[in-house]
Enzyme design. Structure first.
Site, mmCIF file in Angstrom:
data_model
loop_
_atom_site.group_PDB
_atom_site.id
_atom_site.type_symbol
_atom_site.label_atom_id
_atom_site.label_comp_id
_atom_site.label_asym_id
_atom_site.label_seq_id
_atom_site.Cartn_x
_atom_site.Cartn_y
_atom_site.Cartn_z
ATOM 1 N N GLY A 108 -7.400 6.689 -2.633
ATOM 2 C CA GLY A 108 -7.386 6.174 -3.866
ATOM 3 C C GLY A 108 -6.423 6.826 -5.033
ATOM 4 N N ARG B 208 0.933 -1.187 0.204
ATOM 5 C CA ARG B 208 -0.022 0.121 0.054
ATOM 6 C C ARG B 208 0.831 1.189 0.001
ATOM 7 N NH1 ARG B 208 -3.404 -0.647 5.114
ATOM 8 N NH2 ARG B 208 -5.060 0.473 4.209
ATOM 9 N N HIS C 149 -25.986 42.427 -1.999
ATOM 10 C CA HIS C 149 -25.541 43.309 -2.908
ATOM 11 C C HIS C 149 -25.410 42.981 -4.476
ATOM 12 C CE1 HIS C 149 -24.280 45.346 0.890
ATOM 13 N NE2 HIS C 149 -23.968 44.152 1.241
ATOM 14 N N GLN D 17 -6.692 0.837 8.593
ATOM 15 C CA GLN D 17 -6.453 2.343 8.384
ATOM 16 C C GLN D 17 -7.430 3.160 9.054
ATOM 17 O OE1 GLN D 17 -5.335 3.568 4.273
ATOM 18 N NE2 GLN D 17 -7.042 4.998 4.591
ATOM 19 N N THR E 178 -2.476 0.704 -4.780
ATOM 20 C CA THR E 178 -2.518 -0.573 -3.557
ATOM 21 C C THR E 178 -2.654 -1.724 -4.130
ATOM 22 O OG1 THR E 178 -3.587 0.839 -1.804
ATOM 23 C CG2 THR E 178 -3.617 -1.617 -1.718
#
Length: 798
Positions: A85, A70, A754, A234, A89
């Site tokens: 991504g 990875r 505005h 992870q 990996t």
């Protein structure tokens, strides 16, 4: 060392091991179950050769079986950029040679087109990024997926979201399967699909534990192996969440409405600007007997309107206030929450404040006086503006007393009585026209009457700049062939010929985009946007599209329709008709003053900014700041500590500049938040999608077809004559772009804000509050803007 076991990594060594490996090391240190593995460090990547012997020795220690390889770049799993991504990996890699090939492939993925584009969008310099690679033993997953400890769609911190699928989790993170989707809100979870209730409860508990330990909402990848053990693969910050409001200390949910989009400002405010604006807003509201807590959320100003929503006497009136002053998006939010039992009315004791008792008689006298003598009221307004413009600049020799001056702006304060009531009078008569002329005038006719409005300082500024452009025509080649930034530098150095720009900046140099923030440079300091606008004007070759001609046509059309409506009203309802005729005329005489209040407020901001920069220059000279404008990233107490006690604020400034830069890249800002971070608009019913027709709110009548020009920052922007300006929002600093635009489309705003007001003055069709307009429309697409219908139709691709 070029290879490190994950368990031996210092989580703070991101530069050596990259974001993913550092995150896994933190999980291991916290006692979580993480697959064994090692990291090939950025040292190896820098050398350009995989350390074969070290890698294979580490692989043998893992048992030489299937592994996951990875990427772990140094710019990965950041608080504001996940890089999910973007680098590669490789799963189930077996064998020495395949492992070495996979490591090289991870290195190469640092330079793929998608990774390069992502870094550019995230503002990460390419040359600063290095790649480490994580190698871990594969988990034989029975079920896997992703866990969010806050709802990534609504922003609610009170919900946990779980997506799961049988087998490896790649199908979930890559979006190649229809995953089981669970939203856990605190109630006991119900199992379903590939997850039991017990596993959902376990995942929720893990998520809450990680969020506490890691200091914020987490995006977690996980897997259950075939023995039922939960592995964490992870954990990284959820990068898409808008910050939640600070704790209020009050029971129950709170409602916060964003104030900045009313001023056409979605960018974050600097810390010094935030302190100034909170003080100004609190003072304005207190003058009318109102108490609204103003809070800083993500560098934006949000007001706590909970008490007003729950107050039986104000909750219904609040909907009308939102419609007029905050726009249809805020109105829809408040209407939705009126039916929410959490915001049910709560009886309160009614107390009339001293401020309200004092303001009432002054308001009546001021409004009646302006209606009776509009010319005299206008004279007072413009006289006050000129007095403020001519106030002397701060004296650098007074640096020792500048702190006291910053806390006492009476020398440059606006005398509100001279401006407030004429402005309010114009707003009131303009607001009174629709109900008064109901059944007599159409919305389109009323918009026409309020177009081409005289006495508007922003319109006058734009038309003065048009005259500057006409005088600059002799220098057209230079002004079109040189970048706005280079022209601004040449102007500051006195290298450009004189064509009236100096006089323009002397009168209007206090302006800029996001001008209510004292931390933003004024045009007088950096005229780059002015030169960009001049270049746009010089490209305009059709005399009939000249801004002064467009304004004249809008004013003439307004007078024709005014006369027709007054006559029609008298024929239909004689008494009401006479009143309508009077108010129509007063709307033309006083309505244009609505810009004067904000314009007057820019002069105290100008003076405050000058004093702050003088103090910043002094601190820079003493080595306490890197640059003078770093002072804008301090609070008033921190500035005093630096000036009086020599405390070094550079570390604080650097951290805040980083956060500010991150927030500048944020594309969307919620119009309203609940105290748990929920974006209230995500709770509203969604209209049926249409690929070609975008729906918003018509703010300036008319229909125009042209090529779109998407602009997110007016500095240096080019808008060719007749192009449709598509922007997140607009404020007066954007309005020079209107002079060449054929139409206006914005994502936020209010009809009386505005930008739409100026669009009406020029007769430019405008549609506001078009969700994601800058994403769904691309530059070059042909679109039709229908200001009456409130639609934008995309006719063909760019």
């Amino acid at each position: 060392m070029q290879v490190l076991d994950l368990a031996a990594i210092d989580p703070g060594a991101r530069d050596l091991v990259g974001g993913k490996a550092a995150g896994l090391a933190e999980l291991i240190r916290s006692g979580e179950r993480v697959p064994d593995g090692f990291c090939v460090t950025t040292d190896a990547h820098r050398r350009g050769e995989v350390p074969r012997a070290e890698v294979l020795a580490a692989y043998d220690r893992l048992g030489a079986g299937p592994v996951a390889v990875r990427s772990s770049a140094t710019a990965e799993d950041l608080p504001d950029a996940s890089f999910a991504g973007q680098q590669d990996t490789y799963l189930s890699v077996t064998g020495a040679e395949r492992l070495l090939e996979a490591i090289r492939a991870c290195w190469d993925s640092l330079h793929t087109e998608r990774a390069v584009a992502y870094r550019e969008a995230a503002g990460v310099p390419h040359e600063t990024v290095r790649m480490a690679v994580v190698v871990q033993r594969m988990v034989d997953a029975e079920v896997a997926g992703v866990l969010f400890t806050a709802n990534p769609v609504t922003g609610s911190r009170g919900e946990t979201v779980v997506d799961a699928a049988p087998g490896l989790g790649t199908s979930v993170v890559e979006g190649t399967t229809v995953a089981d989707h669970h939203v856990l809100d605190g109630a006991p979870p119900e199992g379903g699909g590939c997850l039991t209730a017990a596993r959902l409860e376990e995942l929720r508990g893990v998520g809450q534990r990680l969020q506490r330990r890691l200091g914020g909402p987490q995006d977690v990848e996980w897997a259950y192996d075939r023995d039922g053990a939960l592995w964490l693969l992870q954990s990284r910050p959820i990068t898409t969440l808008f910050p939640a409001p600070p704790p209020s200390g009050e029971p129950g949910p709170r409602l916060y409405v964003e104030f900045g989009h009313v001023q056409g400002m979605l960018r974050p405010v600097t810390p010094m600007g935030m302190a100034t604006l909170r003080s100004v807003l609190a003072g304005m509201l207190a003058a009318f007997g109102l108490r609204v807590e103003i809070v800083d959320v993500g560098g934006r100003l949000y007001g706590d309107l909970t008490d007003a929503v729950r107050d039986p006497s104000t909750r219904r009136r609040l909907v009308r206030l939102m419609a007029v002053d905050f726009g249809p998006r805020a109105q829809a939010v408040v209407e939705h929450l009126l039916d929410d039992p959490r915001f049910a009315p709560v009886p309160r004791s009614r107390r009339r404040t001293t401020a309200a008792l004092t303001v009432g008689p002054r308001a009546v006298a001021g409004i009646l006086g302006a209606l009776a003598r509009p010319a005299a009221a206008r004279a007072r307004v413009f006289g006050e503006l000129e007095r403020l413009r001519l106030q002397p600049e701060a004296d650098p020799s007074m640096a020792a007393g500048l702190l006291a001056l910053l806390e006492d702006d009476t020398a440059s304060s606006v005398r509100p009585g001279r401006i407030t009531w004429p402005v309010v009078s114009g707003l009131l008569v303009s607001a009174a026209l629709p109900p008064l002329l109901s059944g007599i005038a159409t919305d389109d006719e009323l918009r026409t009457v309020l177009g081409g409005m005289p006495h508007n300082v922003t319109i006058e500024m734009d038309l003065v700049l048009w005259q500057v452009a006409r005088r600059a025509a002799a220098h057209r080649e230079v002004l079109l062939g040189t970048s706005p930034g280079e022209l601004a530098a040449a102007h500051r150095d006195g290298e450009l010929p004189e064509f009236g720009l100096g006089a323009f900046l002397d009168r209007y140099g206090t302006r800029c985009a996001a001008e209510v923030d004292v931390g933003v440079p004024r045009w007088s300091e950096d005229p780059t946007p002015v030169f960009a606008a001049l270049a746009n004007y010089l490209r305009l070759t059709d005399p009939e599209q000249a801004p002064d001609r467009r304004f004249e046509r809008a004013a003439a059309a307004a007078e024709v329709v005014l006369a027709e409506l007054a006559a029609r009203a008298r024929r239909t309802r004689p008494v009401r008709g006479r009143l309508a005729g009077f108010l129509l005329r007063r709307a033309r005489e006083l309505g244009g003053l609505r810009e004067a209040g904000k314009f007057a407020g820019l002069y105290p901001l100008r003076d405050r900014r000058r004093r702050l920069l003088l103090l910043g220059a002094r601190l820079q000279g003493e080595g306490l700041l890197e640059r003078a404008d770093d002072v804008m990233f301090l609070t008033q107490p921190e500035l005093r500590a630096a000036v009086e006690r020599g405390e070094d604020p550079r570390e604080v400034v650097a951290a805040r500049r980083s956060v500010h830069a991150r927030e500048l890249r944020r594309r969307t800002v919620p119009v309203a938040l609940l105290s748990d971070g929920t974006d209230v608009e995500t709770l509203l019913p969604r209209p049926a999608p249409d690929d070609r027709t975008l729906t918003g709110t018509g703010a300036a009548s008319g229909r125009v077809r042209g090529r779109a020009r998407v602009v997110r920052d007016p500095a240096g922007a080019t808008v060719e004559p007749g192009e449709i300006l598509v922007a997140p929002t607009t404020d007066p600093g954007w309005t020079p772009l209107f002079l060449t635009a054929g139409g206006l489309v914005t994502e936020t705003g209010a009809v009386m804000a505005h930008g739409p007001t100026v669009a009406r003055e020029y007769g430019i069709p405008a549609v506001i509050c078009v969700p994601a307009a800058t994403e769904r429309i691309t530059t070059g697409q042909v679109v039709t803007v229908d200001g009456a219908a409130g639609t934008v139709t995309i006719e063909r691709p760019a």
